[in-house]
Design an enzyme around this catalytic site. Structure first.
Site, PDB file in Angstrom:
ATOM      1  CG  HIS A   1      30.173  34.980 -19.013  1.00  0.00           C
ATOM      2  ND1 HIS A   1      31.430  34.453 -19.138  1.00  0.00           N
ATOM      3  CD2 HIS A   1      30.286  35.991 -18.112  1.00  0.00           C
ATOM      4  CE1 HIS A   1      32.263  35.095 -18.342  1.00  0.00           C
ATOM      5  NE2 HIS A   1      31.596  36.038 -17.707  1.00  0.00           N
TER       6      HIS A   1
ATOM      7  CG  ASP B   1      26.917  27.393 -25.589  1.00  0.00           C
ATOM      8  OD1 ASP B   1      27.021  28.167 -24.618  1.00  0.00           O
ATOM      9  OD2 ASP B   1      27.101  26.169 -25.521  1.00  0.00           O
TER      10      ASP B   1
HETATM   11  C1  GDG Z   1      28.497  30.035 -19.916  1.00  0.00           C
HETATM   12  C2  GDG Z   1      27.914  30.240 -21.317  1.00  0.00           C
HETATM   13  C3  GDG Z   1      30.249  30.458 -22.181  1.00  0.00           C
HETATM   14  C4  GDG Z   1      31.488  20.472 -17.684  1.00  0.00           C
HETATM   15  N1  GDG Z   1      31.366  19.256 -17.141  1.00  0.00           N
HETATM   16  C5  GDG Z   1      32.347  19.136 -16.261  1.00  0.00           C
HETATM   17  C6  GDG Z   1      33.087  20.316 -16.253  1.00  0.00           C
HETATM   18  N2  GDG Z   1      32.534  21.121 -17.144  1.00  0.00           N
HETATM   19  C7  GDG Z   1      33.050  22.433 -17.508  1.00  0.00           C
HETATM   20  C8  GDG Z   1      33.567  22.425 -18.916  1.00  0.00           C
HETATM   21  C9  GDG Z   1      33.568  23.896 -19.251  1.00  0.00           C
HETATM   22  C10 GDG Z   1      32.399  24.408 -18.433  1.00  0.00           C
HETATM   23  O1  GDG Z   1      32.061  23.413 -17.483  1.00  0.00           O
HETATM   24  C11 GDG Z   1      31.180  24.654 -19.308  1.00  0.00           C
HETATM   25  O2  GDG Z   1      31.395  25.819 -20.048  1.00  0.00           O
HETATM   26  P1  GDG Z   1      30.561  26.162 -21.340  1.00  0.00           P
HETATM   27  O3  GDG Z   1      31.228  27.312 -21.990  1.00  0.00           O
HETATM   28  O4  GDG Z   1      30.513  24.945 -22.204  1.00  0.00           O
HETATM   29  O5  GDG Z   1      29.082  26.456 -20.899  1.00  0.00           O
HETATM   30  P2  GDG Z   1      28.251  27.241 -19.710  1.00  0.00           P
HETATM   31  O6  GDG Z   1      28.410  26.555 -18.403  1.00  0.00           O
HETATM   32  O7  GDG Z   1      26.854  27.296 -20.225  1.00  0.00           O
HETATM   33  O8  GDG Z   1      28.897  28.703 -19.608  1.00  0.00           O
HETATM   34  C12 GDG Z   1      28.911  29.745 -22.359  1.00  0.00           C
HETATM   35  C13 GDG Z   1      30.727  30.381 -20.746  1.00  0.00           C
HETATM   36  O9  GDG Z   1      29.709  30.834 -19.849  1.00  0.00           O
HETATM   37  C14 GDG Z   1      31.989  31.205 -20.510  1.00  0.00           C
HETATM   38  O10 GDG Z   1      31.820  32.537 -20.900  1.00  0.00           O
HETATM   39  O11 GDG Z   1      31.209  29.833 -23.013  1.00  0.00           O
HETATM   40  O12 GDG Z   1      28.409  29.981 -23.653  1.00  0.00           O
HETATM   41  O13 GDG Z   1      26.670  29.558 -21.447  1.00  0.00           O
HETATM   42  O14 GDG Z   1      34.740  24.532 -18.809  1.00  0.00           O
HETATM   43  O15 GDG Z   1      34.815  21.791 -18.949  1.00  0.00           O
HETATM   44  N3  GDG Z   1      34.144  20.539 -15.474  1.00  0.00           N
HETATM   45  C15 GDG Z   1      34.509  19.525 -14.660  1.00  0.00           C
HETATM   46  N4  GDG Z   1      33.830  18.339 -14.591  1.00  0.00           N
HETATM   47  C16 GDG Z   1      32.758  18.095 -15.388  1.00  0.00           C
HETATM   48  O16 GDG Z   1      32.165  17.017 -15.330  1.00  0.00           O
HETATM   49  N5  GDG Z   1      35.566  19.704 -13.856  1.00  0.00           N
END
Ligand code: GDG
Length: 459
Positions: A156, A364
């Site tokens: 990821h 990322d």
């Molecule tokens: C890893 C990789 C890759 C955030 N705040 C709230 C909330 N979120 C959710 C977002 C999004 C998720 O969390 C974060 O996903 P990201 O992709 O931005 O980042 P990572 O957590 O670092 O994830 C990344 C991912 O895995 C998938 O393969 O894209 O690069 O680092 O969905 O919406 N959700 C809720 N409340 C919040 O306050 N419900």
């Protein structure tokens, strides 16, 4: 077709309770098609650890099976090697990486222990799909235990250039262990290419072309499978009553002025201090935005026990105070910094009222927030995504305003071009990205990986 066995550090949820991420959607879809098991850590620490009883929960044909860790496992495997060694190295932050052989030993040990608990649950026709940087060596452990099933892995987070990975002690041995998988999936072509280069240059694997490499007499598919979101569902969230209620509150507060939104876990890879500085630079260089364009940053705390995260939180608090002290007016606050999390429907409404989505990580794997922001927009009057070139999402979302997050000037100029962008151009860019999101969604992602791993000959 046999069952699917998914392994990931944290397991579930099986139902979208409003807090689940896009990842769970893709996995649950794949799991419910064939039935199967989702196996991983319970999130609890106990004296028995991985030797303790399973914690089980079943929903129709899918069984979640979790096991505890000991405090030592947690310290060495999770907080240690996974988060203090691999996370920084994979995100190109050798300056923050801690190299301690006890961490690596603990990591290999937990991979081995979880493999040995999983082994008796595996049936001959099962396909096994392991997730993320916590389990790079699990396939090697399973193979040593005689498991012959197809084994897929998805990374990821980024896979760094070989020049960076080479700094990790025993990197070659870790990559050799990864070659026990039949399929290694990465977020972008760049990541897959980085892996192939390391395998060829450092361990002498043979590049067979067509995304396949051979090490010893074992072939592995090494390809990019960019992760998607459930774009339709997210677009529907954004018009739900819950989203609308929050939108109305926010619109009232904004009183016709615009806001930008950032949503990131507090983590140094997300480039948050750099983003706050870029916003300050915008207010300096383009003063017409003072009193007009505010920034809301939602940052649910994560892994708060690590010092690096506590430091960023403190820095952001200070920067918020500094920028607000400098530019606030009686009826306008430039930065609202919220260190709490919101239900997904509320989040989608916040995205929808925000004229700009600011996604500026320093590195990322993908960044799902970029995709969610686009999915939540109004087709007739969409906002603009300002996106870091170092997010995996940038290779798919070329219609975003692409910026270098290290340059406050470039990000400020990107924001300025987004805020002044004509409606026609906003619509064109948004439509292209939204169509692609609907096509390459979470289900397409898991289908592509499952289709490829099921072509693999038995080991
Ligand atoms: C890893 C990789 C890759 C955030 N705040 C709230 C909330 N979120 C959710 C977002 C999004 C998720 O969390 C974060 O996903 P990201 O992709 O931005 O980042 P990572 O957590 O670092 O994830 C990344 C991912 O895995 C998938 O393969 O894209 O690069 O680092 O969905 O919406 N959700 C809720 N409340 C919040 O306050 N419900």
């Amino acid at each position: 077709m046999g069952r699917l066995v998914v392994v990931s550090n944290r397991v579930g949820p099986l139902k979208d309770t409003g807090r689940a991420g896009g990842l769970a959607v893709g996995l649950v879809d794949a799991l419910t098609k064939t039935g199967g098991i989702w196996f991983g850590w319970s999130g609890d620490v106990s004296d028995e650890g991985t030797f303790g009883p399973f914690k089980k929960q079943k929903s129709r044909s899918v069984q979640m099976i979790q096991v505890d860790m000991t405090q030592a496992d947690y310290d060495l495997f999770y907080a240690g090697y996974a988060n203090r060694t691999l996370w920084p190295v994979m995100h190109y932050r050798l300056d923050l990486a801690v190299f301690d052989r006890r961490y690596e030993q603990g990591y290999r040990y937990v991979n081995e222990r979880l493999a040995s608990r999983l082994r008796p649950l595996i049936e001959p026709d099962d396909t096994i799909w392991v997730h993320d940087y916590h389990f790079l060596t699990m396939a090697a452990s399973l193979r040593n235990m005689g498991i012959k099933n197809p084994l897929a892995f998805f990374m990821h987070i980024p896979f760094p250039a070989p020049e960076i990975l080479a700094a990790l002690p025993n990197a070659a041995s870790i990559v050799r262990a990864m070659m026990a998988y039949d399929l290694l999936g990465f977020q972008t072509e760049r990541d897959a290419d980085n892996f192939r280069r390391f395998a060829v240059e450092e361990i002498g694997a043979a590049d067979l072309g067509d995304g396949k490499i051979r090490y010893g007499n074992h072939e592995t598919i090494v390809r990019a499978y960019p992760i998607g979101i459930d774009a339709d569902a997210f677009a529907r969230f954004a018009i739900s009553p819950e989203a609308r209620r929050h939108m109305a509150r926010l619109e009232k507060l904004l009183g016709g002025r615009q806001q930008m939104i950032g949503v990131d876990r507090i983590d140094y890879s997300k480039g948050l201090p750099e983003r706050f500085r870029a916003y300050e630079r915008l207010l300096e260089d383009y003063p017409e935005n003072r009193g007009q364009l505010s920034m809301m940053q939602i940052a649910p705390p994560s892994r708060a026990e690590l010092d690096a995260y506590i430091d960023i939180r403190r820095e952001l608090d200070e920067m918020t105070g500094h920028v607000n002290g400098r530019f606030a007016d009686i009826d306008w606050t430039p930065i609202r910094f919220l260190t709490k999390s919101f239900p997904r429907k509320v989040l989608s409404g916040i995205y929808r009222v925000s004229r700009i989505g600011l996604v500026t990580p320093l590195r990322d794997g993908m960044n799902l927030v970029a995709k969610e922001y686009i999915a939540a927009q109004r087709a007739e009057d969409p906002g603009v995504l300002v996106l870091s070139r170092f997010a995996g999402a940038a290779s798919e979302m070329k219609e975003a305003v692409i910026v270098n997050p290290h340059s406050a000037e470039e990000v400020a100029a990107g924001i300025q071009s987004a805020i002044t962008m004509p409606l026609d151009e906003r619509r064109d860019r948004w439509q292209a990205m939204f169509d692609r999101l609907c096509q390459n969604d979470a289900i397409a992602w898991s289908n592509a990986i499952m289709a490829d791993v099921r072509t693999v000959k038995p080991n």
